[in-house]
Write an enzyme that holds these catalytic residues in place. Structure first.
Site, PDB file in Angstrom:
ATOM      1  N   ASP A 189       0.762  -1.357   0.004  1.00 51.23           N
ATOM      2  CA  ASP A 189       0.044   0.120   0.050  1.00 51.23           C
ATOM      3  C   ASP A 189       1.008   1.357   0.069  1.00 51.23           C
ATOM      4  O   ASP A 189       2.214   1.042  -0.249  1.00 51.23           O
ATOM      5  CB  ASP A 189      -0.773  -0.028   1.129  1.00 51.23           C
ATOM      6  CG  ASP A 189      -2.208   0.770   0.720  1.00 51.23           C
ATOM      7  OD1 ASP A 189      -2.338   1.889   0.357  1.00 51.23           O
ATOM      8  OD2 ASP A 189      -3.438  -0.116   0.920  1.00 51.23           O
ATOM      9  N   HIS A 260      -3.051   3.268  -4.771  1.00 50.74           N
ATOM     10  CA  HIS A 260      -2.369   2.822  -3.334  1.00 50.74           C
ATOM     11  C   HIS A 260      -0.747   2.109  -3.557  1.00 50.74           C
ATOM     12  O   HIS A 260      -0.357   1.430  -3.080  1.00 50.74           O
ATOM     13  CB  HIS A 260      -3.327   1.622  -2.692  1.00 50.74           C
ATOM     14  CG  HIS A 260      -4.422   2.152  -1.949  1.00 50.74           C
ATOM     15  ND1 HIS A 260      -4.379   3.224  -0.909  1.00 50.74           N
ATOM     16  CD2 HIS A 260      -5.749   2.242  -2.350  1.00 50.74           C
ATOM     17  CE1 HIS A 260      -5.680   3.501  -0.493  1.00 50.74           C
ATOM     18  NE2 HIS A 260      -6.435   2.980  -1.411  1.00 50.74           N
ATOM     19  N   GLU A 339      -9.933   2.765  -5.159  1.00 45.03           N
ATOM     20  CA  GLU A 339      -9.475   4.175  -4.789  1.00 45.03           C
ATOM     21  C   GLU A 339      -8.431   4.245  -5.500  1.00 45.03           C
ATOM     22  O   GLU A 339      -7.176   4.947  -5.098  1.00 45.03           O
ATOM     23  CB  GLU A 339      -9.203   4.225  -3.103  1.00 45.03           C
ATOM     24  CG  GLU A 339     -10.256   3.767  -2.409  1.00 45.03           C
ATOM     25  CD  GLU A 339      -9.842   3.855  -0.963  1.00 45.03           C
ATOM     26  OE1 GLU A 339     -10.892   4.212  -0.218  1.00 45.03           O
ATOM     27  OE2 GLU A 339      -8.825   3.498  -0.342  1.00 45.03           O
ATOM     28  N   PHE A 431     -13.626  -4.294  10.582  1.00 41.53           N
ATOM     29  CA  PHE A 431     -13.330  -4.537  11.940  1.00 41.53           C
ATOM     30  C   PHE A 431     -12.274  -3.358  12.449  1.00 41.53           C
ATOM     31  O   PHE A 431     -12.189  -3.368  13.732  1.00 41.53           O
ATOM     32  CB  PHE A 431     -12.779  -5.793  12.056  1.00 41.53           C
ATOM     33  CG  PHE A 431     -13.730  -6.973  12.244  1.00 41.53           C
ATOM     34  CD1 PHE A 431     -14.978  -6.830  12.153  1.00 41.53           C
ATOM     35  CD2 PHE A 431     -13.390  -8.189  12.403  1.00 41.53           C
ATOM     36  CE1 PHE A 431     -16.170  -7.937  11.957  1.00 41.53           C
ATOM     37  CE2 PHE A 431     -14.080  -9.661  12.519  1.00 41.53           C
ATOM     38  CZ  PHE A 431     -15.562  -9.078  12.223  1.00 41.53           C
ATOM     39  N   TRP A 479      -8.255  -3.048   8.442  1.00 41.10           N
ATOM     40  CA  TRP A 479      -7.194  -2.113   7.959  1.00 41.10           C
ATOM     41  C   TRP A 479      -6.415  -1.398   9.228  1.00 41.10           C
ATOM     42  O   TRP A 479      -7.321  -1.320  10.284  1.00 41.10           O
ATOM     43  CB  TRP A 479      -8.083  -0.867   7.351  1.00 41.10           C
ATOM     44  CG  TRP A 479      -8.664  -1.577   6.125  1.00 41.10           C
ATOM     45  CD1 TRP A 479     -10.028  -1.725   6.109  1.00 41.10           C
ATOM     46  CD2 TRP A 479      -8.224  -1.929   4.816  1.00 41.10           C
ATOM     47  NE1 TRP A 479     -10.512  -2.204   4.790  1.00 41.10           N
ATOM     48  CE2 TRP A 479      -9.314  -2.285   4.173  1.00 41.10           C
ATOM     49  CE3 TRP A 479      -6.744  -1.972   4.376  1.00 41.10           C
ATOM     50  CZ2 TRP A 479      -9.053  -2.722   2.802  1.00 41.10           C
ATOM     51  CZ3 TRP A 479      -6.576  -2.364   3.006  1.00 41.10           C
ATOM     52  CH2 TRP A 479      -7.860  -2.684   2.235  1.00 41.10           C
ATOM     53  N   GLU A 481      -4.460   1.513   9.904  1.00 42.99           N
ATOM     54  CA  GLU A 481      -4.136   2.868   9.827  1.00 42.99           C
ATOM     55  C   GLU A 481      -3.912   3.248  11.480  1.00 42.99           C
ATOM     56  O   GLU A 481      -3.125   3.848  12.057  1.00 42.99           O
ATOM     57  CB  GLU A 481      -4.997   3.983   9.573  1.00 42.99           C
ATOM     58  CG  GLU A 481      -5.030   3.977   7.923  1.00 42.99           C
ATOM     59  CD  GLU A 481      -5.986   3.017   7.136  1.00 42.99           C
ATOM     60  OE1 GLU A 481      -6.521   2.099   7.964  1.00 42.99           O
ATOM     61  OE2 GLU A 481      -6.528   3.256   6.221  1.00 42.99           O
TER      62      GLU A 481
END
Ligand code: ACM
Length: 539
Positions: A189, A260, A339, A431, A479, A481
């Protein structure tokens, strides 16, 4: 209604003390009998079927680790006082059906295949005490069970934050113990490239590390100003794939394209439409280190610098895939496709000329051209692609499987076009969303609690009976982040993973929220036994 629910839950908690049978995901049918069977040092694991050594060793290791008894594994003698592992012709279309009988003098596990025996073992594990007590007394019971969906998945993003091989193995254990069978490994990514590619060493030496990370929720309150990164060697990848295969979990790698892709571009700037332009970041975010040239992203979100659809890029991607393919036995490679902003392609004279030359409608057509070329290449190597639902835009590649994440719409559309679908709609199975209101730590947003996950039905209402067969199953995505350590990763998947497993495994008629909450009381104790960090249910 709430009072009745609480009362039922309290009653069920009370009943649980009488050591009852409590299996998640819920089996197809179960008959609890009078009497017990006790596993002791005299109990053997008896292999009646061939090729079951691995399964026997798995069971042996679990009982030894948790309860300190090492059961011998035998292939002859008497089946009395044994846990018998065998095959039974059950004939269910999806692999993994099994049946378990606990009698007064032995336990019998019969699987449709090796995977079925493994799931029978997972059920036996759930019949064992949930604390480290002896003797290991379990209820006599008869269980028939089979999976509903073929695809029962969980994804882990290791780009935004990196997770060690040891943790990835634990994650695979969590998948397997829930009778789930797919691990989607999001390996590349903007914020980091995590898989060694020998032909392109800079993908990991440069693309594997960023000079900092924004602090807190986007746009953040500053920057950590600390180099962050890591990657898996090809030997480590092989080790993980074998570990997963031993637990009947297929590993599906994701190599993101055409968007990405900032980490790959930082390593090899010629993969960008504008190799000379420095990496951009939003004005309201704080950057660490050099702003010159191409950099691995430090900021979450969607970034404009994406792969240029040049012959050089296709050669690069094919060479990357040539190294990825032999590492993963799965028939699938996930190629991302989500995206991908079109700004760079709009500004690029090369891209505009390519749109004309290939007689494409627009930049969406160019995205479709990109994906279709990669699909053709992978199909020629015997692999099938999975892509996020944006791959529908501009025309679907002929053999692609669609992962529907922006709600159910993409999945419905793909099924109508007779393409296979994996449902992963954000509202129900992301999640990384908060489980609590207000959230109890920084998350990406959204609210997806246990009840919401449990209420999800993977077959959308708006498809016909005929189209249902294209829905292979569903998957939850983690994910990362805002998940930068193992403990938080566990917290975000538990207990929601248990709800997901039931919607994927158990028949629709067999699902009941009250009954599930009741069975979860034992499941929380199992989490404690395994020292899992989880979101405790509201009292
Ligand atoms: C996604 O969540 N961008 C697939």
């Amino acid at each position: 209604m709430k009072k009745i629910t609480t009362l039922l839950l309290l009653l069920s908690l009370f009943k649980l003390n009488a050591q009852e049978v409590s299996i998640i995901p819920k089996p197809t049918s179960m008959n609890v009998k009078e009497g017990n069977f006790t596993i002791s040092k005299q109990t053997k694991i008896y292999l009646a079927g061939s090729n079951l050594e691995k399964n026997a060793a798995f069971l042996q290791s679990y009982i030894e680790t948790q309860f300190g008894i090492k059961l011998p594994i035998v292939k002859s003698g008497v089946q009395k006082e044994s846990i018998v592992l065998n095959f039974d012709k059950i004939g269910h279309a999806i692999p993994g059906a099994y049946h378990v009988e606990v009698n007064n003098d032995h336990i019998y596990i019969g699987g449709d295949n090796e995977q079925g025996v493994f799931y029978g073992i997972q059920t036996l594990i759930q019949l064992l005490p949930t604390t480290k007590i002896n003797p290991l007394t379990i209820k006599q019971v008869s269980i028939e069970d089979k999976p509903r969906f073929a695809y029962r998945g969980l994804m882990l993003d290791v780009s935004r934050h990196f997770f060690s091989v040891d943790f990835v193995k634990k994650y695979i254990d969590y998948i397997a113990s829930h009778k789930m069978n797919k691990f989607h490994w999001h390996l590349t990514d903007d914020q980091g490239w995590r898989i060694e590619i020998k032909k392109y060493p800079k993908l990991t030496t440069v693309g594997g590390y960023r000079n900092g990370t924004i602090i807190g929720r986007y746009p953040g309150t500053g920057n950590t100003n600390a180099v962050y990164g890591g990657y898996y060697t090809q030997d480590q990848i092989k080790e993980v794939v074998k570990y997963a295969a031993d637990r009947y979990v297929e590993v599906i790698p994701e190599i993101e394209l055409p968007g990405h892709s900032s980490a790959a571009i930082a390593a090899y700037p010629e993969l960008s439409c504008f190799p000379e332009e420095s990496t951009k970041h939003p004005a309201n975010t704080v950057w660490s280190g050099s702003k010159e040239g191409k950099q691995v992203q430090q900021v979450w979100g969607v970034h404009e610098d994406v792969f240029v659809p040049s012959e050089n890029t296709f050669t690069f991607l094919q060479n990357v895939l040539n190294e990825v393919i032999p590492l993963f036995p799965s028939k699938y490679i996930h190629i991302g496709g989500d995206e991908c902003p079109k700004e760079s392609w709009k500004k690029s004279a090369f891209c505009q000329q390519l749109i004309k030359d290939k007689q494409l409608n627009d930049e969406h057509g160019l995205q479709s051209y990109f994906i279709q070329r990669i699909e053709k290449y992978l199909n020629s190597k015997g692999k099938q692609i999975i892509g996020w639902d944006e791959i529908l835009e501009g025309g679907l590649a002929p053999n692609a499987t669609v992962m529907s994440w922006r709600g159910e719409k993409g999945g419905i559309e793909a099924a109508k076009q007779k393409h296979n679908v994996i449902m992963t709609p954000g509202e129900w199975v992301y999640f990384d969303h908060s489980q609590n209101k207000p959230e109890d730590s920084v998350t990406i947003g959204g609210f997806t609690n246990l009840e919401k996950v449990y209420g999800y039905e993977p077959i959308p209402k708006d498809i016909s009976k005929e189209e249902e067969k294209y829905v292979l199953g569903a998957q939850a995505n983690l994910w990362t982040e805002y998940i930068n350590n193992n403990s938080k990763a566990e917290y975000m998947i538990f207990p929601r993973l248990s709800a997901l497993s039931e919607i994927l495994w158990s028949s629709k008629d067999n699902r009941n929220w009250i009954d599930f909450q009741h069975r979860m009381q034992a499941q929380y104790q199992r989490y404690n036994l395994l020292k899992i960090n989880y979101n405790k249910p509201a009292k």
